[in-house]
Scaffold this active site. Sequence first.
Site, PDB file in Angstrom:
ATOM      1  N   MET A 179      -0.863   2.992  -5.556  1.00  0.00           N
ATOM      2  CA  MET A 179      -0.970   2.890  -4.107  1.00  0.00           C
ATOM      3  C   MET A 179      -1.450   4.197  -3.463  1.00  0.00           C
ATOM      4  SD  MET A 179       2.544   0.749  -3.381  1.00  0.00           S
ATOM      5  CE  MET A 179       2.226   0.594  -1.611  1.00  0.00           C
ATOM      6  N   HIS A 180      -1.773   4.109  -2.176  1.00  0.00           N
ATOM      7  CA  HIS A 180      -1.990   5.248  -1.274  1.00  0.00           C
ATOM      8  C   HIS A 180      -3.320   5.974  -1.474  1.00  0.00           C
ATOM      9  CE1 HIS A 180       2.252   4.595  -0.705  1.00  0.00           C
ATOM     10  NE2 HIS A 180       2.589   5.145  -1.841  1.00  0.00           N
ATOM     11  N   ASP A 236       1.297  -1.546  -6.952  1.00  0.00           N
ATOM     12  CA  ASP A 236       1.896  -1.611  -8.286  1.00  0.00           C
ATOM     13  C   ASP A 236       3.381  -1.941  -8.272  1.00  0.00           C
ATOM     14  OD1 ASP A 236       2.527   0.875  -7.192  1.00  0.00           O
ATOM     15  OD2 ASP A 236       1.780   2.034  -8.890  1.00  0.00           O
TER      16      ASP A 236
END
Length: 485
Positions: free
Chosen positions: A80-81, A236
Amino acid sequence: MYLGIDLGTSSVKAMLIDDRQTVIGSASSKEVTTHRPHAGWSEQDPADWIRATEEAIAGLKAAHPEAFASVSGIGLSGHMHGATLIDAEDKVLRPCIMWNDTRSHREAAALDADPRFRAITGNIVFPGFTAPKLAWVKANEPDVFGKVRKVLLPKDYLRLWLTGEHLSEMSDSAGTSWLDTGARRWSQALLAATDLDESQMPGLVEGTAVAGRLRGEIAARWGLAAGIVVAGGAGDNAASACGMGTVREGAAFVSLGTSGVLFAANGRYLPNPESAVHAFCHALPDTWHQMGVILSATDALNWHSRVTGASAASLTGELGDTLKAPSGVTFLPYLSGERTPHNDAAIRGVFAGLAHESDRVVLTQAVLEGVSFALRDSLEALKAAGTELTRVTAIGGGSRSRYWLASIATALDLPVDLPADGDFGAAFGAARLALIAATGANPADVLTPPATAETIEPVRAHSAAYEEAYQRYRRLYPAVKAAMG
């Protein structure tokens, strides 16, 4: 057949399941290289993600050619991110700034000082989140910022390659600091605060919905039918929760991967940013989750392995099977800073209490305990955010160590369940989401938990010693922070 593709930090994993959710096979790519050109930086080349996906698919297809040819749905998961910046021609403008990159800590603090961010997203603006990375790019790479036409999360860059669509879903987008997490839509106000607008964001769907179809060129190369459904998928951790069936209120897991996660499913939106708990959308409609996140879990053990020259498995093996009382040596696992509960990108790890008799085994024990106590910090933060847990299920590579699981169970004072043999991680969760999107199946019928093979109970004989060691661990953070200035 249904295909799950999980873009991990270190590799891509592809998994094939059938209509009964039996795992037919899986394959992984070679390692994806992470570049660290400066202290606190962490970048990857998105072209490497495509290369790694092709490798994983080739391995899966070679091992199971007939089953692979029957794929009728694809699901995506990924770390992520990450800020993947795309120009008007869908070309990547710079390496992706990864989840564990902390260069934007000043920008994160400035955005977090704007009370709208916590009020709308339900979260602190962490340096690892996407919005402060774009603020950093604007300040330091203005030419790049001026060319940004889309900001994509890593798995959604794979979607663009697979389908030609600029789309994302709620669970991953909740980690950007631009999503109105309760309303499950982009916040125009927060985008404007970083000099962006909604046209530069991907469209949003739920993780169980159709989010594009496989392009003919790739379908032909893989030997699949064109137009196969690609599900929204999940970030995830939410994908792992789908794999574990952690979708009903009160269900929880602890993940011992590169980072560590204590994940709890919620039937309603329960933000409490002051606790540094992440309050995100789940991959299912009208469902949310909370996470305590520590940045170095198995990463801490792997660091210890590199320093000592011994493998992680041999280090944990030296401890034996029986949990020991804490030795008095304490390890803070803040090798890349920490999120929950400190939101501190600058803090770094330490060993404290070393003595002449502190050999390698003692240091290994302290490393495992340090991660266990960091997860205890996350448990306390979840409690402060209104979530009480009665047990957790363990997943991730670190869960292969029974000693570590006993340490976690004792530190959390909770039973830790081990699922029956099988792979229930993010790739499996992504494949399950593909099944739902392709068939319209009821998520409640698909996202069921696995059977429990074994339960690791807290070692009551060491409860008092663990509590004392945890309190010592808690006292060290402010002392180290003060010493580091």
